[in-house]
Enzyme design. Structure first.
Site, PDB file in Angstrom:
ATOM      1  N   ARG A  37     -77.172  70.758 -31.549  1.00  0.00           N
ATOM      2  CA  ARG A  37     -78.749  71.151 -31.831  1.00  0.00           C
ATOM      3  C   ARG A  37     -79.176  72.393 -31.155  1.00  0.00           C
ATOM      4  NH1 ARG A  37     -77.191  68.461 -34.578  1.00  0.00           N
ATOM      5  NH2 ARG A  37     -78.120  66.317 -35.287  1.00  0.00           N
ATOM      6  N   SER A  47     -86.690  64.273 -36.499  1.00  0.00           N
ATOM      7  CA  SER A  47     -86.831  63.632 -35.093  1.00  0.00           C
ATOM      8  C   SER A  47     -87.450  64.882 -34.114  1.00  0.00           C
ATOM      9  CB  SER A  47     -85.251  64.110 -34.510  1.00  0.00           C
ATOM     10  OG  SER A  47     -84.423  63.167 -35.115  1.00  0.00           O
ATOM     11  N   GLU A  96     -87.573  69.088 -30.342  1.00  0.00           N
ATOM     12  CA  GLU A  96     -86.897  69.642 -31.327  1.00  0.00           C
ATOM     13  C   GLU A  96     -87.632  70.866 -32.095  1.00  0.00           C
ATOM     14  OE1 GLU A  96     -83.600  67.410 -33.568  1.00  0.00           O
ATOM     15  OE2 GLU A  96     -84.317  68.330 -35.297  1.00  0.00           O
TER      16      GLU A  96
HETATM   17  C1  LIG Z   1     -87.547  64.379 -42.551  1.00  0.00           C
HETATM   18  C2  LIG Z   1     -87.064  65.395 -41.771  1.00  0.00           C
HETATM   19  C3  LIG Z   1     -85.492  64.998 -41.559  1.00  0.00           C
HETATM   20  C4  LIG Z   1     -84.693  65.976 -40.731  1.00  0.00           C
HETATM   21  N1  LIG Z   1     -83.488  65.539 -40.448  1.00  0.00           N
HETATM   22  C5  LIG Z   1     -82.744  66.557 -39.678  1.00  0.00           C
HETATM   23  C6  LIG Z   1     -81.519  66.438 -39.321  1.00  0.00           C
HETATM   24  O1  LIG Z   1     -80.915  65.118 -39.663  1.00  0.00           O
HETATM   25  N2  LIG Z   1     -80.820  67.143 -38.653  1.00  0.00           N
HETATM   26  C7  LIG Z   1     -81.303  68.362 -38.304  1.00  0.00           C
HETATM   27  O2  LIG Z   1     -80.572  69.024 -37.600  1.00  0.00           O
HETATM   28  N3  LIG Z   1     -82.570  68.709 -38.478  1.00  0.00           N
HETATM   29  C8  LIG Z   1     -83.358  67.877 -39.414  1.00  0.00           C
HETATM   30  N4  LIG Z   1     -84.643  68.049 -39.487  1.00  0.00           N
HETATM   31  C9  LIG Z   1     -85.102  69.409 -39.081  1.00  0.00           C
HETATM   32  C10 LIG Z   1     -85.221  70.411 -40.176  1.00  0.00           C
HETATM   33  O3  LIG Z   1     -84.811  70.105 -41.315  1.00  0.00           O
HETATM   34  C11 LIG Z   1     -84.040  71.560 -39.856  1.00  0.00           C
HETATM   35  O4  LIG Z   1     -83.884  72.080 -38.631  1.00  0.00           O
HETATM   36  C12 LIG Z   1     -84.029  72.698 -41.146  1.00  0.00           C
HETATM   37  O5  LIG Z   1     -82.870  73.664 -40.613  1.00  0.00           O
HETATM   38  C13 LIG Z   1     -85.024  73.622 -40.828  1.00  0.00           C
HETATM   39  O6  LIG Z   1     -85.273  74.357 -41.899  1.00  0.00           O
HETATM   40  P1  LIG Z   1     -86.588  75.228 -42.539  1.00  0.00           P
HETATM   41  O7  LIG Z   1     -86.141  76.158 -43.394  1.00  0.00           O
HETATM   42  O8  LIG Z   1     -87.737  74.340 -42.689  1.00  0.00           O
HETATM   43  O9  LIG Z   1     -86.892  75.850 -41.140  1.00  0.00           O
HETATM   44  P2  LIG Z   1     -88.389  76.471 -40.395  1.00  0.00           P
HETATM   45  O10 LIG Z   1     -89.066  75.124 -40.046  1.00  0.00           O
HETATM   46  O11 LIG Z   1     -89.143  77.012 -41.359  1.00  0.00           O
HETATM   47  O12 LIG Z   1     -87.767  77.342 -39.299  1.00  0.00           O
HETATM   48  C14 LIG Z   1     -87.166  76.793 -38.177  1.00  0.00           C
HETATM   49  C15 LIG Z   1     -86.719  77.823 -37.212  1.00  0.00           C
HETATM   50  O13 LIG Z   1     -85.956  78.680 -37.759  1.00  0.00           O
HETATM   51  C16 LIG Z   1     -86.154  79.844 -37.722  1.00  0.00           C
HETATM   52  N5  LIG Z   1     -85.855  80.737 -39.117  1.00  0.00           N
HETATM   53  C17 LIG Z   1     -85.787  80.184 -40.204  1.00  0.00           C
HETATM   54  N6  LIG Z   1     -85.346  80.883 -41.227  1.00  0.00           N
HETATM   55  C18 LIG Z   1     -84.794  81.980 -40.379  1.00  0.00           C
HETATM   56  C19 LIG Z   1     -84.048  83.136 -40.745  1.00  0.00           C
HETATM   57  N7  LIG Z   1     -83.689  83.384 -42.236  1.00  0.00           N
HETATM   58  N8  LIG Z   1     -83.558  83.944 -39.870  1.00  0.00           N
HETATM   59  C20 LIG Z   1     -84.103  83.827 -38.508  1.00  0.00           C
HETATM   60  N9  LIG Z   1     -84.625  82.541 -38.095  1.00  0.00           N
HETATM   61  C21 LIG Z   1     -85.183  81.779 -39.220  1.00  0.00           C
HETATM   62  C22 LIG Z   1     -87.941  79.834 -37.802  1.00  0.00           C
HETATM   63  O14 LIG Z   1     -88.428  81.247 -37.115  1.00  0.00           O
HETATM   64  C23 LIG Z   1     -88.007  78.676 -36.776  1.00  0.00           C
HETATM   65  O15 LIG Z   1     -87.717  79.394 -35.590  1.00  0.00           O
HETATM   66  C24 LIG Z   1     -85.465  67.248 -40.488  1.00  0.00           C
HETATM   67  C25 LIG Z   1     -86.685  67.610 -40.855  1.00  0.00           C
HETATM   68  C26 LIG Z   1     -87.637  66.673 -41.477  1.00  0.00           C
HETATM   69  C27 LIG Z   1     -88.837  66.861 -41.996  1.00  0.00           C
END
Ligand SMILES: Cc1cc2nc3c(=O)[nH]c(=O)nc-3n(C[C@H](O)[C@H](O)[C@H](O)COP(=O)(O)OP(=O)(O)OC[C@H]3O[C@@H](n4cnc5c(N)ncnc54)[C@H](O)[C@@H]3O)c2cc1C
Length: 346
Positions: A165, A243, A340
């Site tokens: 992570r 999480s 996280e």
């Molecule tokens: C119900 C649920 C279940 C989940 N289960 C998991 C799991 O099993 N495993 C896990 O690892 N995570 C999990 N997550 C967390 C999440 O889904 C992941 O971390 C996911 O990758 C976040 O993607 P996002 O596009 O929503 O990112 P955002 O929340 O929009 O951004 C997250 C971070 O990434 C940065 N970022 C986003 N895009 C870019 C880019 N193109 N360039 C540079 N920086 C960028 C943002 O600035 C921020 O710092 C879960 C979340 C939820 C709500």
């Protein structure tokens, strides 16, 4: 550049909290995304790169913040042979749609990460993973605009220093991911060997079995749904960031001080053990569904590790509960839980 009328960030995040930013720029091409980021870096104003919003909690007052929304889409196979494919996916593509596409085409390596919300471009940031797989296992290279040099370069996966992570992007490396390239395997419709006992036990197969890709995807979505870990409008437990805390990694010696029934996982480095934050929380006296008096933030009914917005919670209420959990776990178990999600504007 596509500035749009700013909307409350509660509508763009799965936790559904956060006020209205100063500006909102929606970037539908990689060039737009890079242009927006460079302008932001040259100005003194606070800014944030937002993608799917599933790992981000914004403060209630973000009126000074400029938000750049990642919305570039597209997917291209850049190499294919009998054994593998190399697929380049634009940052703004939906991660789970990409997994579904891979499963449908018989490409293995990401099937156990089905049902994780968010975008492809965010997955390297915290080395997204679940059920024995993580993106670091399949990423070959990434197109990256570095905030120091303002140069766009194709960087090998090793540049990002992935671990559990975690990546260099959480430790000072700043920039924008334009696309991510993955190497997926062709295994005749089967998965890679399953490194999750939860999956293999569920289907009654030995640990390490290769299962039909479709079956892995279905099982993972079923398991995740039972824990409120698939974002669904009908499941209030999924109004969360998944999480809220990472699982602590401690030395094997220290792990022996904990009760035997505590969930734990041996790491590749056998001197280390990953322990369950969910277990620590519940065994610090915080049950599923718990909320502070009068607060609309609550521990998920289905999973002690998720903090949920039960309807109209403020960002401050979410953080109050998170701090309370940290304090209770530290007092009972001497462990500092690390959040996280990205906490922005607090
Ligand atoms: C119900 C649920 C279940 C989940 N289960 C998991 C799991 O099993 N495993 C896990 O690892 N995570 C999990 N997550 C967390 C999440 O889904 C992941 O971390 C996911 O990758 C976040 O993607 P996002 O596009 O929503 O990112 P955002 O929340 O929009 O951004 C997250 C971070 O990434 C940065 N970022 C986003 N895009 C870019 C880019 N193109 N360039 C540079 N920086 C960028 C943002 O600035 C921020 O710092 C879960 C979340 C939820 C709500």
């Amino acid at each position: 550049m596509s500035f749009v009328e700013p909307v409350a960030l509660s509508t763009l995040t799965t936790m559904q909290v956060g006020g209205t930013p100063k500006s909102l720029q929606r970037c539908e091409s990689t060039q737009e995304l890079y242009g927006a980021a460079k302008s932001a870096w040259l100005s003194d104003e606070p800014h944030h790169i937002l993608a799917g919003g599933s790992n981000t909690v914004f403060a209630d007052d973000v009126s000074e913040l400029n938000v750049i929304l990642v919305a570039n889409r597209g997917l291209e196979i850049v190499h294919e042979d009998d054994e593998k494919v190399l697929v380049r996916v634009q940052a703004g593509e939906s991660w789970d749609e990409f997994v579904a596409w891979a499963v449908e085409h018989g490409y293995a390596g990401i099937e156990a990460m089905s049902g994780i919300p968010g975008t492809v471009g965010a997955t390297p940031v915290q080395n997204v993973g679940g059920y024995g797989q993580e993106v670091a296992q399949v990423i070959t290279q990434i197109e990256f605009l570095d905030s120091e040099t303002h140069e766009v370069e194709i960087k090998p996966a090793s540049f990002f220093n992935f671990s559990y992570r975690d990546s260099a992007l959480k430790h000072g490396l700043r920039g924008v991911i334009g696309w991510v390239e993955f190497e997926l395997k062709k295994l005749g419709g089967l998965s890679v060997p399953m490194a999750s006992g939860q999956i293999t036990n569920h289907v009654g197969a030995p640990y390490g079995s290769q299962l039909p890709l479709r079956q892995v995807r279905d099982v993972v979505i079923e398991l995740r749904s039972s824990k409120g870990m698939v974002v669904r409008p009908e499941d209030p437990n999924s109004v969360s960031c998944g999480s809220f805390f990472t699982n602590p990694i401690i030395s094997y010696g220290k792990s022996l001080e904990f009760p035997e029934d505590m969930q734990r996982w041996r790491m590749e480095d056998e001197s280390q053990v990953k322990i369950s934050s969910g277990w620590l929380i519940e065994h610090a006296g915080i049950p599923k569904g718990y909320h502070l008096p009068g607060s609309k933030a609550a521990i998920s009914q289905k999973h002690a590790l998720a903090i949920t917005n039960t309807g109209g919670a403020s960002a401050e209420e979410i953080l109050q509960l998170a701090r309370y959990v940290q304090e209770r776990v530290a007092a009972r178990w001497g462990i500092n839980l690390i959040p996280e999600p990205n906490l922005i504007g607090f």
